[in-house]
Design a protein around this motif. Structure first.
Motif, short mmCIF file in Angstrom:
data_model
loop_
_atom_site.label_atom_id
_atom_site.label_comp_id
_atom_site.label_asym_id
_atom_site.label_seq_id
_atom_site.Cartn_x
_atom_site.Cartn_y
_atom_site.Cartn_z
N ALA A 1 5.38 9.26 -8.15
CA ALA A 1 6.28 8.29 -9.07
C ALA A 1 7.48 7.57 -8.37
O ALA A 1 7.97 6.68 -8.54
CB ALA A 1 6.67 8.97 -10.36
N ASP A 2 7.99 8.56 -7.67
CA ASP A 2 9.20 8.02 -6.92
C ASP A 2 8.99 7.15 -5.55
O ASP A 2 9.63 7.42 -4.66
CB ASP A 2 10.31 9.20 -6.66
CG ASP A 2 9.49 10.26 -5.56
OD1 ASP A 2 8.11 10.33 -5.63
OD2 ASP A 2 10.20 11.27 -5.06
N VAL A 3 8.19 6.21 -5.69
CA VAL A 3 7.72 5.73 -4.27
C VAL A 3 8.75 4.86 -3.50
O VAL A 3 8.54 4.64 -2.31
CB VAL A 3 6.38 4.76 -4.58
CG1 VAL A 3 5.15 5.62 -4.69
CG2 VAL A 3 6.84 3.75 -5.61
N ASP A 4 9.79 4.43 -4.27
CA ASP A 4 10.77 3.68 -3.79
C ASP A 4 11.94 4.64 -3.28
O ASP A 4 13.02 4.07 -2.59
CB ASP A 4 11.49 2.50 -4.83
CG ASP A 4 10.31 1.81 -5.23
OD1 ASP A 4 9.68 1.00 -4.34
OD2 ASP A 4 10.29 1.29 -6.29
N ALA A 5 11.76 5.85 -3.43
CA ALA A 5 12.70 6.77 -2.91
C ALA A 5 12.23 7.20 -1.60
O ALA A 5 11.04 7.54 -1.22
CB ALA A 5 12.94 7.93 -3.60
N PHE A 6 13.13 7.36 -0.58
CA PHE A 6 12.93 8.27 0.62
C PHE A 6 13.11 9.81 0.59
O PHE A 6 14.02 10.27 0.30
CB PHE A 6 13.91 7.84 1.69
CG PHE A 6 13.95 8.34 3.03
CD1 PHE A 6 12.95 8.05 3.93
CD2 PHE A 6 14.65 9.48 3.70
CE1 PHE A 6 12.70 8.53 5.31
CE2 PHE A 6 14.50 10.29 4.73
CZ PHE A 6 13.61 9.77 5.58
N GLU B 1 -5.14 12.02 1.47
CA GLU B 1 -5.20 10.72 0.68
C GLU B 1 -3.97 9.90 1.24
O GLU B 1 -4.10 8.51 1.38
CB GLU B 1 -5.24 10.78 -0.80
CG GLU B 1 -5.68 9.53 -1.50
CD GLU B 1 -5.89 9.68 -3.06
OE1 GLU B 1 -6.51 8.98 -3.66
OE2 GLU B 1 -5.61 10.80 -3.46
N MET B 2 -2.99 10.39 1.01
CA MET B 2 -1.72 9.74 1.82
C MET B 2 -1.85 9.20 3.10
O MET B 2 -1.44 7.92 3.43
CB MET B 2 -0.47 10.79 1.52
CG MET B 2 -0.18 10.96 0.20
SD MET B 2 1.08 12.57 0.09
CE MET B 2 2.45 12.01 0.83
N LYS B 3 -2.43 10.09 3.92
CA LYS B 3 -2.22 9.65 5.45
C LYS B 3 -3.44 8.46 5.58
O LYS B 3 -3.30 7.71 6.25
CB LYS B 3 -2.97 10.91 6.13
CG LYS B 3 -1.91 11.90 6.40
CD LYS B 3 -2.39 12.96 7.42
CE LYS B 3 -1.18 14.05 7.71
NZ LYS B 3 -1.53 15.12 8.45
N ALA B 4 -4.57 8.57 4.76
CA ALA B 4 -5.42 7.78 4.65
C ALA B 4 -5.08 6.14 4.26
O ALA B 4 -5.70 5.29 4.51
CB ALA B 4 -6.83 8.00 3.86
N THR B 5 -4.05 6.13 3.23
CA THR B 5 -3.56 5.11 2.98
C THR B 5 -2.28 4.38 3.72
O THR B 5 -2.07 3.37 3.53
CB THR B 5 -2.75 5.35 1.30
OG1 THR B 5 -3.67 5.98 0.56
CG2 THR B 5 -2.49 4.08 0.86
N MET B 6 -1.89 5.37 4.52
CA MET B 6 -0.67 4.86 5.49
C MET B 6 -1.38 3.63 6.37
O MET B 6 -2.45 3.87 7.03
CB MET B 6 -0.31 5.77 6.39
CG MET B 6 0.37 6.97 5.68
SD MET B 6 2.17 6.10 5.08
CE MET B 6 3.12 6.08 6.54
N LEU C 1 0.79 -1.24 -0.09
CA LEU C 1 0.01 0.26 0.07
C LEU C 1 0.89 1.10 0.09
O LEU C 1 0.44 2.27 -0.58
CB LEU C 1 -0.94 0.02 1.14
CG LEU C 1 -2.07 -1.07 1.30
CD1 LEU C 1 -2.63 -1.10 2.66
CD2 LEU C 1 -3.05 -0.66 0.18
N HIS C 2 2.08 1.15 0.89
CA HIS C 2 2.81 2.48 1.00
C HIS C 2 3.48 2.77 -0.33
O HIS C 2 4.32 3.77 -0.34
CB HIS C 2 3.70 2.30 2.13
CG HIS C 2 3.05 2.38 3.45
ND1 HIS C 2 3.80 2.07 4.74
CD2 HIS C 2 1.81 2.25 3.75
CE1 HIS C 2 2.92 2.12 5.43
NE2 HIS C 2 1.55 2.28 5.05
N ARG C 3 3.43 1.86 -1.57
CA ARG C 3 4.34 2.24 -2.81
C ARG C 3 3.43 2.44 -3.81
O ARG C 3 3.66 1.87 -5.03
CB ARG C 3 5.13 1.01 -2.91
CG ARG C 3 6.48 1.21 -1.89
CD ARG C 3 7.24 -0.19 -1.77
NE ARG C 3 8.25 0.04 -1.06
CZ ARG C 3 8.61 0.13 0.19
NH1 ARG C 3 7.61 -0.15 1.01
NH2 ARG C 3 9.62 0.25 0.98
#
Length: 526
Positions: free
Chosen positions: A433-438, A453-458, A424-426
């Motif tokens: 687009a850079d989900v694999d980057a910190f 939306e980001m917080k709801a997906t965490m 989910l976090h990716r």
């Protein structure tokens, strides 16, 4: 007569019967209630032994990410198991009043005392029992309770900072930082639960082998939980539990023994609370969880028993220490791997000290209230949660008998479904687009709608009615220790070019995270 003929046939043609039965069993699994339409690893449709071996390989989180990227939002992990990657599935699978129940994965993780299983909030599959239990203890974990717990966390934080100075700064020795942070988390839980640290930090050792035991226990529970019937054969079989109940054998989990010993030390005090209720003497130390669990027993004597009080304290050690230590390791590791982020956070801490947002205490400690005024600290922590959530497997739920619609698909009743936080976090459409980057800036630069939306997906603490009840306590520890430690010490990787290793034992522990520390000046910049 007919039975004799059947037996004679089976004896004469047993190899053929065995092969035919095996093929029928495998085909039945593959086409189980129409689940064959969902893709996955070629072996997953035929047998749960595939997911057992995958989890046993200790990198299942990466397997799940790879499978979803290859096959899409719904992936088959077993003959009766589906993993969902679409964030919209969260509200259906974990939402209130959806009729979902926990699978048999969870009872594998139940502790045992005197031959009897201890059903915790986390491990019980009985939703009514969970609801009653949670109502009894919910107030002890509310955000408003953080105020009373902070002095208890402060006690351990001060000791941790001083011991870090003594054991590592003053000697120049390398630190196994993941282990050291786990010692911190364990001692915090000791303070919060019994007003007494477990002694990990002071002794700089694994007290009573609890850390080693917990590591082995979770390493067992992860793969065995994929085929829970194995637990009924290996650890919780009827014969073994009966012999313990009857007193012929005595196997006590180290965590259970510790909880029993600590509770025995305060027996008379707890009896007073059980009989007359909790009286807050406003000592400034805070009211510990043992007292609050016993208060719940006083308020709900028809439900809250001595066994449930014991189970609640054991659960704090089992779940409260491991997940928080993993989260803390993730924050520090990603900071050290990204010097730009490290420097930017340090600048925020320096500015906060200069402008009065952070009180310039002699030991460098930062309060919970102060930490909530540091937006980049929050971004770093949230991004660390996103990159390395503690749980590394799907949080399993069983679809109710009538079936349910998930993301446009009707899933038949009895199917095990779930989401994995690592997947989910990716999601690029959610996090970029850079989900694999910190990149902590994704949390500070996102427009309000996307941030929501980001917080709801965490999903690092789960979701719905079964959200981790200790979430607020874990956040209190993380948000206090990270800035306090960074203000007090300069942290460096012992081998900057080496990546750490991970061990997915259900919770994804970190290995080979070795650091060195140097003291920092604690005076405010004028």
């Amino acid at each position: 007569m007919l039975i004799n003929e059947i037996l004679a046939f089976l004896v004469a043609y047993w190899p053929v019967v065995l092969v035919a039965s095996s093929i029928a069993y495998l085909l039945r699994n593959r086409y189980n209630r129409g689940l064959n339409k969902y893709p996955g690893h070629p072996l997953a449709a035929y047998t749960d032994w595939w997911r057992f071996s995958d989890v046993l390989g200790r990198r299942a989180q990466h397997t799940h990410i790879e499978l979803h990227r290859k096959y899409g939002d719904i992936v088959r992990l077993g003959p009766n198991v589906l993993s969902f990657a679409d964030p919209r599935a969260i509200k259906v699978i974990y939402g209130l009043n959806k009729g979902m129940t926990k699978s048999d994965f969870y009872p594998v993780q139940q502790a045992v005392s005197k031959g009897r299983r201890l059903q915790s909030l986390f491990s019980t599959v009985d939703e009514d029992y969970h609801a009653k239990y949670r109502r009894c203890v919910n107030s002890a974990f509310s955000m408003s309770s953080l105020v009373s717990y902070e002095p208890l966390v402060d006690n351990t934080t001060v000791t941790f900072l001083e011991q870090t100075q003594k054991l590592f700064c003053n000697t120049g020795k390398s630190c196994n930082f993941s282990e050291w942070l786990q010692f911190f988390a364990f001692d915090v839980i000791g303070e919060l639960t019994w007003s007494k640290p477990l002694g990990f930090i002071e002794k700089h050792e694994d007290v009573d082998g609890i850390v080693a035991f917990l590591g082995k226990f979770l390493s067992y529970a992860g793969p065995i939980g994929q085929m829970p019937f194995l637990d009924l054969l290996l650890e919780k079989n009827w014969i073994k539990l009966s012999l313990e109940r009857w007193g012929f054998t005595k196997t006590v989990f180290p965590v259970t023994k510790f909880a029993l010993d600590r509770s025995a030390e305060r027996y008379s005090e707890m009896q007073k609370i059980k009989e007359g209720g909790l009286v807050d003497e406003s000592s400034g130390r805070g009211v510990d969880l043992l007292s609050k669990f016993t208060q719940a027993q006083h308020a709900h004597p028809d439900f809250m028993t001595d066994t449930q009080v014991l189970t609640s304290t054991i659960s704090m050690v089992f779940a409260g220490s491991e997940t928080t230590a993993i989260s803390l390791s993730s924050v520090f590791y990603h900071l050290l791997k990204h010097p730009r982020v490290y420097q930017k956070l340090m600048q925020e801490l320096e500015d906060g000290t200069r402008n009065g947002t952070i009180e310039d205490r002699p030991n460098g400690a930062v309060s919970w209230a102060e930490s909530q005024k540091l937006p980049y600290l929050d971004a770093v922590i949230q991004e660390s949660f996103r990159m390395h959530p503690a749980a590394g497997l799907i949080l399993e739920r069983i679809v109710p008998p009538q079936g349910i619609d998930i993301c446009g698909e009707h899933i038949p009743g009895g199917t095990i479904v779930g989401c994995n936080a690592w997947v989910l976090h990716r999601r690029p459409e959610i996090f970029g687009a850079d989900v694999d980057a910190f990149r902590p800036e994704r949390w500070t630069d996102a427009p309000p709608a996307q941030l929501k939306e980001m917080k709801a997906t965490m999903f690092q603490f789960g979701a719905g009615a079964r959200t981790c009840i200790g979430k607020n306590i874990s956040l209190l520890e993380v948000y206090k220790l990270v800035p306090s430690f960074l203000r007090r010490f300069e942290v460096r990787l012992e081998n900057p070019d080496r990546e750490w290793k991970t061990h997915n034992a259900w919770f994804v522990r970190q290995l080979d995270f070795n650091t060195t520390f140097r003291p920092r000046p604690l005076r405010a910049t004028v």
